[in-house]
Design an enzyme around this catalytic site. Structure first.
Site, PDB file in Angstrom:
ATOM      1  N   HIS A 151       0.881  -1.279   0.056  1.00  0.00           N
ATOM      2  CA  HIS A 151       0.043  -0.004   0.018  1.00  0.00           C
ATOM      3  C   HIS A 151       0.972   1.095  -0.118  1.00  0.00           C
ATOM      4  O   HIS A 151       0.537   2.436   0.179  1.00  0.00           O
ATOM      5  CB  HIS A 151      -0.983   0.006   1.232  1.00  0.00           C
ATOM      6  CG  HIS A 151      -1.718  -1.137   1.184  1.00  0.00           C
ATOM      7  ND1 HIS A 151      -2.726  -1.536   0.360  1.00  0.00           N
ATOM      8  CD2 HIS A 151      -1.611  -2.227   2.537  1.00  0.00           C
ATOM      9  CE1 HIS A 151      -3.479  -2.522   0.678  1.00  0.00           C
ATOM     10  NE2 HIS A 151      -2.782  -3.040   2.063  1.00  0.00           N
TER      11      HIS A 151
ATOM     12  N   HIS B 246      -7.323  -4.282  -0.696  1.00  0.00           N
ATOM     13  CA  HIS B 246      -6.758  -5.643  -1.072  1.00  0.00           C
ATOM     14  C   HIS B 246      -7.219  -6.176  -2.214  1.00  0.00           C
ATOM     15  O   HIS B 246      -6.726  -7.511  -2.589  1.00  0.00           O
ATOM     16  CB  HIS B 246      -6.405  -6.651   0.022  1.00  0.00           C
ATOM     17  CG  HIS B 246      -6.273  -5.946   1.342  1.00  0.00           C
ATOM     18  ND1 HIS B 246      -6.988  -5.180   2.262  1.00  0.00           N
ATOM     19  CD2 HIS B 246      -5.010  -6.043   1.940  1.00  0.00           C
ATOM     20  CE1 HIS B 246      -6.241  -5.056   3.296  1.00  0.00           C
ATOM     21  NE2 HIS B 246      -5.106  -5.311   3.128  1.00  0.00           N
TER      22      HIS B 246
END
Length: 330
Positions: free
Chosen positions: A56, A218
């Site tokens: 991320h 995700h």
């Protein structure tokens, strides 16, 4: 798959070694797998620790430094950091004033940060937790009970980090972080899936003319699959979902965030549509940020975050920050 990697099993450790080489103002413990600002712990300062699965970036390690986080714990790709890792980072930043854990609402993150907080408490460290659950797309998801934590994590880390930097007490830092989360909403679209190094293929399949509405960071499913539409229509749908879920009677901070594979030319086009639509809806923008900040590897997509901002939040947002991923002010 084409990736700039050596071995899929060593991506996180080797990336951490690169962070250490590129940013001597940070300390990187590759064995315990955490990043900490070089001057930590600072006596009398509340420490801020966040973390989550890698993939991320720049969240969370890119936001370690003066004005934001004191430490970050990167787990393996899309995998929560473990309790011992979080505990080590917590102890590394404890200056005697307590530590705030900023935790995205994913089951593994919540469980492991909770256990680490209990272990830290046993060692005499006061810990407060700020849970981020800003994603308005779904009430429950693949990996959560309740709403997911997404783009507002950046806002919490910046604003709570500024409050800690100026000497706020533990309860005050935690309170402003919770207030930011409460008044934030986010919604994301994916055009393509991200590709994890270990899998070597996209995390899900999307036909060429379809997108995922309300996707998680995700790659978790969102509200629905739908046909690709012009950017203006997607922006309107995303903003309307946020505005329907949250109240924004005053000025807002806007984050237009890329998910890793979206070029800035498209993100700025999106921001232009955001600005026009919010004006039409009577919502005033006080501050804005455009770029790739909370990503999902190489996913092509975008997320929008609005935060109902008080004068205090805006003051803290404007305060200096000196981190690899976010830097402004003195």
């Amino acid at each position: 798959m084409k990736k700039f990697i050596n071995d899929p099993a060593d991506v996180v450790a080797q990336a951490l070694a690169g962070v250490a080489a590129a940013h001597p103002e940070l300390r990187v413990d590759i064995d315990e797998q955490y990043i900490v600002r070089a001057d930590a712990p600072r006596p009398g300062k509340v420490g801020l620790v966040s973390g989550g699965g890698s993939g991320h970036e720049p969240l969370h390690g890119g936001f370690v430094g003066p004005g934001m986080l004191d430490a970050a714990c990167p787990g393996e790709i899309f995998t929560s950091p473990v309790p011992d890792q979080i505990l080590a980072a917590t102890k590394a930043v404890d200056g005697g004033a307590g530590v705030v854990h900023i935790v995205k609402n994913y089951t593994g993150d919540v469980m492991n940060f909770q256990l680490a907080a209990e272990l830290a408490t046993d060692e005499g460290i006061s810990v407060e937790t700020v849970l981020v659950d800003d994603d308005v797309a779904v009430e429950d998801s693949t990996w959560t009970a309740g709403r997911r934590g997404t783009g507002a994590t950046l806002l919490v880390e910046k604003i709570a980090g500024a409050r800690a930097e100026e000497g706020g007490k533990l309860a005050e830092v935690a309170a402003i972080g919770r207030e930011v989360n409460t008044h934030s909403g986010s919604f994301a679209y994916a055009l393509t899936a991200g590709t994890t190094p270990a899998a070597g293929r996209p995390g899900f399949d999307l036909p060429a003319d379809e997108i995922e509405a309300g996707v998680g960071i995700h790659g978790e499913p969102g509200r629905r699959r739908e046909k690709l539409r012009p950017a203006r229509e997607l922006v309107h749908s995303a903003l309307d979902a946020i505005l329907d879920a949250k109240q924004f009677p005053g000025p807002v901070i806007v984050l237009v965030n890329g998910l890793g594979g979206t070029p800035l030319i498209e993100l700025y086009l999106i921001y232009g549509e955001v600005a026009k639509h919010l004006e039409d809806r009577g919502v005033r923008i006080a501050r804005r940020l455009v770029g790739n900040y909370v990503t999902s590897l190489d996913m092509a997509g975008m997320s929008l975050t609005l935060c109902q901002a008080t004068d205090e939040m805006i003051r803290l947002w404007d305060a200096p920050a000196r981190t690899p991923g976010l830097r402004w002010g003195a």
